[in-house]
Design an enzyme around this catalytic site. Structure first.
Site, PDB file in Angstrom:
ATOM      1  N   GLY A 191       5.860  -1.711   8.900  1.00 27.86           N
ATOM      2  CA  GLY A 191       5.461  -0.460   8.236  1.00 27.86           C
ATOM      3  C   GLY A 191       3.951  -0.331   8.240  1.00 27.86           C
ATOM      4  O   GLY A 191       3.322  -0.149   7.193  1.00 27.86           O
ATOM      5  N   ASP A 215       0.721   3.415   8.228  1.00 28.61           N
ATOM      6  CA  ASP A 215       0.252   4.187   7.081  1.00 28.61           C
ATOM      7  C   ASP A 215       0.071   3.276   5.869  1.00 28.61           C
ATOM      8  O   ASP A 215       0.589   2.155   5.865  1.00 28.61           O
ATOM      9  CB  ASP A 215       1.294   5.261   6.707  1.00 28.61           C
ATOM     10  CG  ASP A 215       0.929   6.622   7.246  1.00 28.61           C
ATOM     11  OD1 ASP A 215      -0.243   6.991   7.123  1.00 28.61           O
ATOM     12  OD2 ASP A 215       1.825   7.296   7.801  1.00 28.61           O
ATOM     13  N   TYR A 262      15.722   1.122  -6.177  1.00 31.91           N
ATOM     14  CA  TYR A 262      14.393   0.704  -5.718  1.00 31.91           C
ATOM     15  C   TYR A 262      13.954  -0.554  -6.487  1.00 31.91           C
ATOM     16  O   TYR A 262      13.581  -1.565  -5.882  1.00 31.91           O
ATOM     17  CB  TYR A 262      13.386   1.836  -5.919  1.00 31.91           C
ATOM     18  CG  TYR A 262      11.980   1.493  -5.467  1.00 31.91           C
ATOM     19  CD1 TYR A 262      11.644   1.502  -4.123  1.00 31.91           C
ATOM     20  CD2 TYR A 262      10.998   1.127  -6.389  1.00 31.91           C
ATOM     21  CE1 TYR A 262      10.357   1.170  -3.701  1.00 31.91           C
ATOM     22  CE2 TYR A 262       9.712   0.798  -5.983  1.00 31.91           C
ATOM     23  CZ  TYR A 262       9.396   0.825  -4.637  1.00 31.91           C
ATOM     24  OH  TYR A 262       8.130   0.484  -4.226  1.00 31.91           O
TER      25      TYR A 262
HETATM   26  N1  LIG Z   1       2.495   3.177  -2.872  1.00 32.52           N
HETATM   27  C1  LIG Z   1       2.821   2.615  -3.996  1.00 32.52           C
HETATM   28  O1  LIG Z   1       2.527   3.128  -5.096  1.00 32.52           O
HETATM   29  C2  LIG Z   1       3.569   1.298  -3.988  1.00 32.52           C
HETATM   30  C3  LIG Z   1       3.646   0.552  -5.187  1.00 32.52           C
HETATM   31  C4  LIG Z   1       4.317  -0.642  -5.180  1.00 32.52           C
HETATM   32  C5  LIG Z   1       4.900  -1.119  -4.026  1.00 32.52           C
HETATM   33  N2  LIG Z   1       4.841  -0.373  -2.875  1.00 32.52           N
HETATM   34  C6  LIG Z   1       5.479  -0.907  -1.664  1.00 32.52           C
HETATM   35  O2  LIG Z   1       4.516  -1.022  -0.646  1.00 32.52           O
HETATM   36  C7  LIG Z   1       5.121  -0.861   0.636  1.00 32.52           C
HETATM   37  C8  LIG Z   1       4.341   0.133   1.473  1.00 32.52           C
HETATM   38  O3  LIG Z   1       4.307   1.358   0.789  1.00 32.52           O
HETATM   39  P1  LIG Z   1       3.287   2.528   1.199  1.00 32.52           P
HETATM   40  O4  LIG Z   1       3.045   3.280  -0.052  1.00 32.52           O
HETATM   41  O5  LIG Z   1       2.154   1.981   1.957  1.00 32.52           O
HETATM   42  O6  LIG Z   1       4.224   3.407   2.147  1.00 32.52           O
HETATM   43  P2  LIG Z   1       3.816   4.589   3.177  1.00 32.52           P
HETATM   44  O7  LIG Z   1       2.406   5.008   2.992  1.00 32.52           O
HETATM   45  O8  LIG Z   1       4.887   5.607   3.041  1.00 32.52           O
HETATM   46  O9  LIG Z   1       3.948   3.863   4.610  1.00 32.52           O
HETATM   47  C9  LIG Z   1       5.181   3.433   5.053  1.00 32.52           C
HETATM   48  C10 LIG Z   1       5.029   2.777   6.417  1.00 32.52           C
HETATM   49  O10 LIG Z   1       6.305   2.266   6.808  1.00 32.52           O
HETATM   50  C11 LIG Z   1       6.707   2.859   8.043  1.00 32.52           C
HETATM   51  N3  LIG Z   1       8.143   3.088   7.941  1.00 32.52           N
HETATM   52  C12 LIG Z   1       8.780   3.875   7.049  1.00 32.52           C
HETATM   53  N4  LIG Z   1      10.106   3.822   7.257  1.00 32.52           N
HETATM   54  C13 LIG Z   1      10.308   2.976   8.279  1.00 32.52           C
HETATM   55  C14 LIG Z   1      11.473   2.515   8.967  1.00 32.52           C
HETATM   56  N5  LIG Z   1      12.684   2.957   8.647  1.00 32.52           N
HETATM   57  N6  LIG Z   1      11.321   1.652   9.979  1.00 32.52           N
HETATM   58  C15 LIG Z   1      10.094   1.221  10.357  1.00 32.52           C
HETATM   59  N7  LIG Z   1       8.957   1.625   9.748  1.00 32.52           N
HETATM   60  C16 LIG Z   1       9.066   2.494   8.735  1.00 32.52           C
HETATM   61  C17 LIG Z   1       5.895   4.145   8.155  1.00 32.52           C
HETATM   62  O11 LIG Z   1       5.600   4.466   9.502  1.00 32.52           O
HETATM   63  P3  LIG Z   1       6.474   5.502  10.389  1.00 32.52           P
HETATM   64  O12 LIG Z   1       6.830   6.621   9.492  1.00 32.52           O
HETATM   65  O13 LIG Z   1       5.589   5.850  11.520  1.00 32.52           O
HETATM   66  O14 LIG Z   1       7.640   4.678  10.821  1.00 32.52           O
HETATM   67  C18 LIG Z   1       4.594   3.726   7.483  1.00 32.52           C
HETATM   68  O15 LIG Z   1       3.774   3.042   8.404  1.00 32.52           O
HETATM   69  C19 LIG Z   1       6.565  -0.465   0.353  1.00 32.52           C
HETATM   70  O16 LIG Z   1       7.391  -1.592   0.482  1.00 32.52           O
HETATM   71  C20 LIG Z   1       6.538   0.002  -1.082  1.00 32.52           C
HETATM   72  O17 LIG Z   1       7.782  -0.156  -1.706  1.00 32.52           O
HETATM   73  C21 LIG Z   1       4.170   0.822  -2.827  1.00 32.52           C
END
Ligand SMILES: NC(=O)c1ccc[n+]([C@@H]2O[C@H](COP(=O)([O-])OP(=O)(O)OC[C@H]3O[C@@H](n4cnc5c(N)ncnc54)[C@H](OP(=O)(O)O)[C@@H]3O)[C@@H](O)[C@H]2O)c1
Length: 331
Positions: free
Chosen positions: A74, A77, A218
Site C-alpha cells: 500500500g 499514498d 476495522y
Molecule cells: N490514516 C489514518 O488515520 C490511519 C490511522 C491508523 C491506522 N491507519 C492504517 O494505516 C494504513 C495506511 O493507511 P493510509 O491512511 O495511508 O491509507 P491511504 O492513504 O488510503 O493509502 C492506501 C494505500 O494502499 C493501497 N491500496 C489500497 N487498497 C489496496 C489493495 N486492495 N491492494 C493493494 N493496495 C491497495 C493504495 O494504493 P492504490 O489505490 O494505488 O492501490 C494506497 O497506496 C492502513 O492499514 C490503515 O488502516 C491509518
C-alpha cells in the site's frame, strides 16, 4: 465501651478505636501513590527514550541492522508512501506494492531519482483472496528482504452499524487488513530467519486500544494485527527478527477523508510524512507503539479509561461522522 456525655469526648473515643483502620488506610494510600509515581516515572522515561532520544542521537543504520531491501505494501499514498520515502532517505532499496501500475511507476521513479536508491514495484490487489501471492512470492524469490512494512489496509466509507456494512466490504476488510499481513510475512520471514536479521512493521491502529463500536470489523482487524505482531515477536526475536505493532490515531491521508474533522492537519493529526519521520525512529526500540509522542499520550489515556467511557465516546464520534457522511451523500 466508655460512656460519654459530650460530643468531643465521643469523637475522642471513636478516633481512638479507629486509629488502627486509619493507619491501615494511610499505608494503602501511600502504597498506591508510590506505585502510581513509579509507573508515571517509568512511562515518562519510556516515552523520552522512544520519542526524544532517537531524535537527538544519530540515526540507526537500517541497511546494516536489517538489510538492503524493504517491501512496503500500500505504498503509493499516505503512510505507505511516506514509509517508502523515509526508508529510501536512509539508503534502503524499495519494493512498492499497490494496485495501480501508473501510480507505482511514478512513485518508484520519484523515489529512485530523489534518494538515489534502487526501486522496483509489484502490481497486486490484496482484495483478491489468495490470487496475488503466487506472483509476489515469485517476484521476491531472490531478493534479500530486510524490512517488511505491512501497511496496506482499508477503512469503511464511513463508520456504520455492523449489519449495514456490505458483504463486499466485510470480505475486503478481512482480506486486505488481515490476510495480506499474514501472507506477506509468510513469504518474507523465512529469508530473514536464514540471514538472522530483519524487521517487520505491522500498521495496526489505535482503534485496537479498546473495543470501538461502529468500527467493529476495522477495530477487530487491527486488534488481530496487534496480537499477531506481539506474539510473532516472541516467536522470532531470538532468531534476530524484530516485529513491531504500530498503533497510530488519526493521520491526515486519503483514508481519513470521511472524517471532516481530520481533513486539516492539527495538533493531534499529523501528515503522513511527519508521522512516519517519528515512527521510523522507534524501529528496533519498541515492539508496540503509536509511533508518535502525541498519539502515545492519547493511547495511554485511552487504555486507562473504563471500557464503557471509551465505547461511549467512540459511538458519539462515529455517529456524528456517519450523520455528516450521509448528509453529504443526500446533497
Ligand atoms: N490514516 C489514518 O488515520 C490511519 C490511522 C491508523 C491506522 N491507519 C492504517 O494505516 C494504513 C495506511 O493507511 P493510509 O491512511 O495511508 O491509507 P491511504 O492513504 O488510503 O493509502 C492506501 C494505500 O494502499 C493501497 N491500496 C489500497 N487498497 C489496496 C489493495 N486492495 N491492494 C493493494 N493496495 C491497495 C493504495 O494504493 P492504490 O489505490 O494505488 O492501490 C494506497 O497506496 C492502513 O492499514 C490503515 O488502516 C491509518
Amino acid at each position: 465501651m466508655a460512656a460519654v456525655d459530650r460530643f468531643y469526648l465521643l469523637y475522642r473515643e471513636i478516633s481512638r478505636s479507629c486509629n488502627f483502620y486509619i493507619e491501615a488506610l494511610a499505608i494503602v494510600g501511600a502504597w498506591y501513590t508510590v506505585r502510581k509515581c513509579v509507573s508515571l516515572a517509568f512511562d515518562t522515561y519510556s516515552m523520552l527514550r522512544l520519542h526524544l532520544i532517537p531524535k537527538l542521537g544519530g540515526e540507526i543504520d537500517l541497511v546494516k541492522q536489517y538489510g538492503k531491501w524493504a517491501v512496503v505494501t500500500g505504498s503509493t499514498d499516505g503512510i505507505g508512501k511516506a514509509y517508502a520515502e523515509e526508508l529510501a532517505k536512509r539508503r534502503v532499496n524499495i519494493i512498492l506494492i499497490s494496485r495501480n501500475k501508473e501510480k507505482l511507476e511514478a512513485v518508484s521513479r520519484s523515489i529512485s531519482e530523489t534518494y538515489k536508491v534502487e526501486t522496483d514495484f509489484i502490481v497486486a490487489d490484496f482484495s483478491k483472496g489468495r490470487e496475488p501471492y503466487a506472483a509476489i512470492k515469485k517476484a521476491l524469490k531472490d531478493r534479500e528482504i530486510g524490512i517488511l512494512v505491512n501497511n496496506v489496509g482499508m477503512f469503511y466509507p464511513y463508520p456504520d452499524y455492523f449489519t449495514n456494512v456490505s458483504e463486499d466490504v466485510l470480505w475486503d476488510m478481512i482480506n486486505i487488513n488481515i490476510a495480506s499481513a499474514n501472507m506477506m510475512t509468510h513469504i518474507v520471514l523465512p529469508g530473514m530467519v536464514e540471514k538472522k536479521k530483519g524487521a517487520i512493521v505491522n500498521v495496526s491502529s489505535a482503534s485496537c486500544c479498546q473495543p470501538t463500536p461502529m468500527l467493529t470489523i476495522y477495530g477487530a482487524s487491527k486488534t488481530y494485527l496487534d496480537y499477531f505482531s506481539r506474539a510473532l515477536h516472541y516467536e522470532y526475536a531470538s532468531k534476530g527478527i524484530f516485529v513491531q505493532s504500530l498503533t497510530p490515531f488519526m493521520i491526515v491521508t486519503k483514508m481519513a477523508e470521511c472524517r471532516s474533522s481530520v481533513s486539516r492537519r492539527s495538533f493531534f493529526f499529523p501528515s503522513a510524512e511527519e508521522y512516519v519521520s517519528h515512527a521510523i525512529s522507534t524501529l528496533g526500540l519498541s515492539t508496540r507503539t503509536t509511533g508518535y509522542w502525541k498519539h502515545a499520550i492519547k493511547f495511554t489515556l485511552g487504555e486507562h479509561l473504563p471500557e464503557w467511557i471509551w465505547a461511549w465516546f467512540a459511538m458519539y464520534f462515529c455517529r456524528t461522522v456517519r450523520k455528516e457522511a450521509l448528509t453529504h451523500k443526500v446533497k
